[in-house]
Design an enzyme around this catalytic site. Structure first.
Site, PDB file in Angstrom:
ATOM      1  CE  LYS A  33      -2.178   1.741   3.695  1.00 44.34           C
ATOM      2  NZ  LYS A  33      -1.918   3.213   3.674  1.00 44.34           N
ATOM      3  CG  ASP A  60      -4.806   4.502   1.504  1.00 48.91           C
ATOM      4  OD1 ASP A  60      -5.977   4.869   1.298  1.00 48.91           O
ATOM      5  OD2 ASP A  60      -4.283   4.473   2.631  1.00 48.91           O
ATOM      6  CE  LYS A  62      -7.571   6.810   3.917  1.00 47.30           C
ATOM      7  NZ  LYS A  62      -6.098   6.632   3.770  1.00 47.30           N
ATOM      8  CG  ASP A  65     -11.711  17.841  -5.590  1.00 39.40           C
ATOM      9  OD1 ASP A  65     -12.563  18.700  -5.908  1.00 39.40           O
ATOM     10  OD2 ASP A  65     -10.522  18.116  -5.361  1.00 39.40           O
ATOM     11  CB  THR A 121      -9.482   2.315  11.650  1.00 38.30           C
ATOM     12  OG1 THR A 121      -8.215   2.722  11.115  1.00 38.30           O
ATOM     13  CG2 THR A 121     -10.159   1.368  10.683  1.00 38.30           C
ATOM     14  NE  ARG A 212       1.723   2.867  12.959  1.00 41.07           N
ATOM     15  CZ  ARG A 212       0.934   3.843  13.375  1.00 41.07           C
ATOM     16  NH1 ARG A 212       1.463   4.870  14.034  1.00 41.07           N
ATOM     17  NH2 ARG A 212      -0.360   3.820  13.131  1.00 41.07           N
TER      18      ARG A 212
END
Length: 231
Positions: A33, A60, A62, A65, A121, A212
């Site tokens: 990603k 990714d 997002k 607009d 999230t 991570r």
């Protein structure tokens, strides 16, 4: 290309950092990603670098607009050869329909999956209400996911905690991509709605975004393989 359920989030500031990590991984074991930070720093060339190494790439960004702008952005993203890209469902039905039209216009042999973000999230119900949303969090997620399916998109990004609800409401083929995944004994970091990898798949998730716990592990390869063994 990989059929792995694991999408490694390359949340780095520089291309060389991402490349060094990915050189230790295997495209048969994971997907990648690329988000706003890394894409802004490295641009489309990094996507080409990874796709040439046979990785599936989830872009990714997002998009959110006006419909025409999102349509053209999605067309451009699809032309990069990505495996998946996303928009914000809160952009509304016309915007998401325009996004789908943009992907359909791309000059590629295999169109990418197009999904939408429901509720991040990192957000809890109090944050949602502070934005003027009166629905409770699960109801907001379901409303946005239902709108996404109506727009003809392939699925949504959601918390694994909502996966079972969405699978029941929208069908098993509606793709559910779940961030906020944390293996046992790992830090929560800035995520508030988290589950383990095995739990997420049991709840109905199709793909797991994990950053991570892999990228900042002492040995990322061991961390990835440990998760694969767990699931």
């Amino acid at each position: 290309m990989s059929d792995s359920k694991i999408i490694v989030a390359l949340d780095f500031t520089e291309a060389d950092q991402a490349k060094r990590l990915v050189d230790r991984l295997d495209p048969s074991l994971c997907k990648l990603k690329i988000g706003k930070e890394l894409f802004t720093a490295a641009g489309p060339a990094l996507i080409e670098h990874f796709t040439n190494k046979h990785y599936d790439v989830f872009l990714d960004l997002k998009f959110h607009d006006i419909p025409n702008t999102v349509s053209k952005a999605c067309q451009a993203a699809a032309n990069l050869g990505v495996w998946m890209l996303n928009v914000h469902a809160s952009g509304g039905l016309p915007m998401m329909q325009a996004a789908r039209e943009g992907v359909d216009k791309a000059n590629i042999s295999v169109a990418p999956l197009l999904i939408a973000v429901t509720v991040l999230t990192s957000m809890d119900e109090a944050t949602l209400h502070s934005l003027g949303v009166s629905r409770d969090l699960p109801a907001q997620v379901l409303a946005l996911a239902t709108l996404t399916k109506q727009a003809g998109l392939h699925g949504v990004v959601c918390s694994a905690q909502e996966a079972s609800m969405l699978k029941s409401a929208l069908g098993k083929d509606f793709c559910l991509v779940t961030p906020g995944i944390r293996p046992h004994n790992s830090d929560k970091d800035d995520q508030t709605r988290i589950v383990t990898p095995a739990e997420a798949l049991n709840l109905g998730a199709h793909y797991l975004v994990i950053g991570r716990p892999i990228t900042q592990a002492r040995d990322p390869v061991v961390a990835l393989n440990t998760i694969l063994n767990e699931i």
